[in-house]
Design a protein around this motif. Sequence first.
Motif, short mmCIF file in Angstrom:
data_model
loop_
_atom_site.label_atom_id
_atom_site.label_comp_id
_atom_site.label_asym_id
_atom_site.label_seq_id
_atom_site.Cartn_x
_atom_site.Cartn_y
_atom_site.Cartn_z
N PHE A 13 0.85 -1.19 0.00
CA PHE A 13 0.00 0.00 0.00
C PHE A 13 0.89 1.24 0.00
O PHE A 13 1.87 1.31 0.74
CB PHE A 13 -0.91 0.03 1.24
N LYS A 14 0.54 2.19 -0.83
CA LYS A 14 1.32 3.41 -0.91
C LYS A 14 0.39 4.61 -1.02
O LYS A 14 -0.46 4.66 -1.90
CB LYS A 14 2.25 3.36 -2.11
N LYS A 15 0.53 5.53 -0.10
CA LYS A 15 -0.24 6.78 -0.12
C LYS A 15 0.65 7.85 -0.75
O LYS A 15 1.71 8.16 -0.25
CB LYS A 15 -0.63 7.19 1.30
N ASN A 16 0.18 8.38 -1.85
CA ASN A 16 0.95 9.42 -2.52
C ASN A 16 0.42 10.80 -2.14
O ASN A 16 -0.79 11.01 -2.13
CB ASN A 16 0.85 9.25 -4.04
N PRO A 17 1.30 11.75 -1.86
CA PRO A 17 0.85 13.13 -1.65
C PRO A 17 0.24 13.68 -2.95
O PRO A 17 0.67 13.32 -4.04
CB PRO A 17 2.12 13.89 -1.29
N ARG A 18 -0.75 14.52 -2.82
CA ARG A 18 -1.45 15.06 -3.99
C ARG A 18 -0.52 15.74 -4.98
O ARG A 18 -0.68 15.63 -6.19
CB ARG A 18 -2.54 16.02 -3.55
N HIS A 19 0.49 16.45 -4.46
CA HIS A 19 1.39 17.17 -5.37
C HIS A 19 2.32 16.23 -6.14
O HIS A 19 3.00 16.64 -7.07
CB HIS A 19 2.20 18.22 -4.61
N MET A 20 2.33 14.94 -5.79
CA MET A 20 3.17 13.96 -6.47
C MET A 20 2.34 13.06 -7.40
O MET A 20 2.81 12.02 -7.84
CB MET A 20 3.91 13.11 -5.44
N TRP A 21 1.11 13.44 -7.68
CA TRP A 21 0.22 12.65 -8.53
C TRP A 21 -0.29 13.56 -9.64
O TRP A 21 -1.00 14.52 -9.38
CB TRP A 21 -0.95 12.12 -7.70
#
Length: 113
Positions: free
Chosen positions: A97-105
């Motif tokens: 599982f990986k949560k990406n920060p919004r600015h990195m998507w």
Amino acid sequence: MPYLKIQTNIKVENTDELLIKTSKHVAEIINKPVDYVMVAIEDNVKMCFSLNQDPCMFIEFKSLGLHEEQTNNLSEKVCSFFNSELGILKDRMYIEFKKNPRHMWGWDSKNMG
């Protein structure tokens, strides 16, 4: 937003159907629109788990807004889904599982942040 990359050492007979089923299932369990779900399936991958090549699977599950407290429930639902669809035993699957920060998507020529 949600992206699942699935690797398995078995031959998936109908990948097109499984892509659609998986997209709908993921959208439902994380309560996101199916229009934003992306799924990739790599079958027939040379994989060894626990010193053997019995059916196994590795899943990368990336999403914005993913919370740590969700992962147990997600793990159960995702493993149960693939056990039902492909017959792979739940103890022969790993999920990252990986949560990406919004600015990195990025999407549609901009980022989500």
